[in-house]
Design a protein around this motif. Structure first.
Motif: not given
Length: 343
Positions: A28-29, A44-45, A277-279, A283-284
């Motif tokens: 996610q980042f 990032i908990f 896959f990137p997400a 994350g934003e």
């Protein structure tokens, strides 16, 4: 015996799901290490929480099942090493090469297979040599295994030079003590004799809860190789063994699902990285929500929900590909480490 296998499958199933979930969160980042450094309380908990114990739990379960040799002969040792090599090294090299050529990254992305094979070779060598002793070979072997775990822990705590050992995944040898912990527990049936005690479960639950608050919510850095850092995975292991072996029924839908995941944990570990896959948008949103007054809960829920859904989707895809590959015994052995139908 079936009850023992059932709770181990449940533990492995939980560990593999958390591993997939941790990898999903990292995607996610653009750089999760930057997110980890900037805000540890909400952004990032979950990642901190998962990585505080899930791989030690995995190695502990592997240790529980590692030594099943009743009598050591050269033939038995050779067959055992050969079987472990087929299960762990074939997919490490073959599927690892396919992933490296198709997706890039590092060739040691399947480090767990490589490290686990090394751990097994070490303990088989110790146990095999000690079996030659005329008396007390079991106790001597146990003592050496425990001593080796303590030595590895001390060396990993600052004495071992990582760059001087290219063929040994030194960084992940910090998990060797948990592997040894599983071996000792299986050898002396400690999961039944000790981990089933309610007072030990209560203490472990309290320690795990306090350290979770300190490490993941307060964001206080505690080195994993320190004594305090080791308490969190150890308390988690004891707590989860109690829950799955004694505290829960073993027949609920959730536990049955975890048991199936545990039975196919090797295949899921090998295949899941092809579907990550990137997400970054998620994350934003998580970062933006965490900046709002009272937005920590919303950020946490968004990350929790999205990572659960994506992890479940990836595991379903793994089962789909697994079903195709396992129709061929040869491909299943080479790519997934073992042949046969999905369990």
């Amino acid at each position: 015996m079936s009850n023992r296998i059932t709770y181990i499958d449940s533990l492995k199933g939980l560990a593999i799901f958390l591993m997939v979930m941790g990898h999903v969160i990292a995607r996610q980042f653009p750089d999760y290490q930057i997110a980890l450094a900037n805000d540890s309380r909400s952004v990032i908990f979950l990642w901190r929480f998962i990585y505080s114990f899930h791989m030690p739990l995995f190695m502990f379960c592997s240790g529980l099942l590692a030594l099943r040799i009743k009598e050591y002969t050269w033939k038995v040792i050779g067959n055992t090493i050969w079987k472990r090599a087929c299960t762990l090294l074939l997919p490490f090299f073959v599927t690892g090469a396919i992933r490296y050529w198709t997706q890039g990254g590092e060739f040691l992305d399947y480090w767990y297979l490589w490290s686990l094979f090394q751990f097994m070779i070490v303990v088989i060598a110790i146990d095999g040599l000690c079996s030659l002793l005329p008396k007390y070979n079991k106790e001597v072997s146990t003592g050496i295994i425990v001593l080796s775990a303590l030595m590895v822990h001390v060396f990993w705590n600052g004495f071992m030079k990582y760059e001087n050992m290219p063929f040994v995944d030194v960084w992940h040898w910090n998990l060797y003590p948990y592997f040894c912990m599983g071996i000792i527990c299986a050898r002396y049936d400690l999961c039944t004799k000790w981990f089933s005690k309610n007072w030990l479960y209560t203490c472990s639950l309290l320690v795990f809860g306090i350290l979770t608050y300190v490490i993941t919510i307060k964001g206080i850095h505690i080195p994993k190789q320190s004594l305090t850092g080791c308490l969190m995975p150890i308390s988690a292991i004891i707590m989860l063994v109690y829950l799955f072996n004694k505290g829960l029924s073993g027949t609920s839908k959730l536990e049955q699902c975890l048991q199936k995941l545990g039975q196919n944990s090797l295949e899921i570990y090998i295949l899941h990285s092809f579907f990550l896959f990137p997400a970054y948008k998620i994350g934003e949103y998580v970062i933006e929500l965490s900046k709002l007054n009272g937005g920590y809960t919303a950020a946490f829920m968004l990350q929790l929900t999205s990572s659960l859904l994506f992890s479940a989707l990836i595991i379903v895809l793994c089962y789909g590909v697994m079903g195709i590959i396992k129709k061929s015994n040869i491909l299943s052995q080479i790519l997934l480490g073992r042949k046969g139908e999905i369990k």
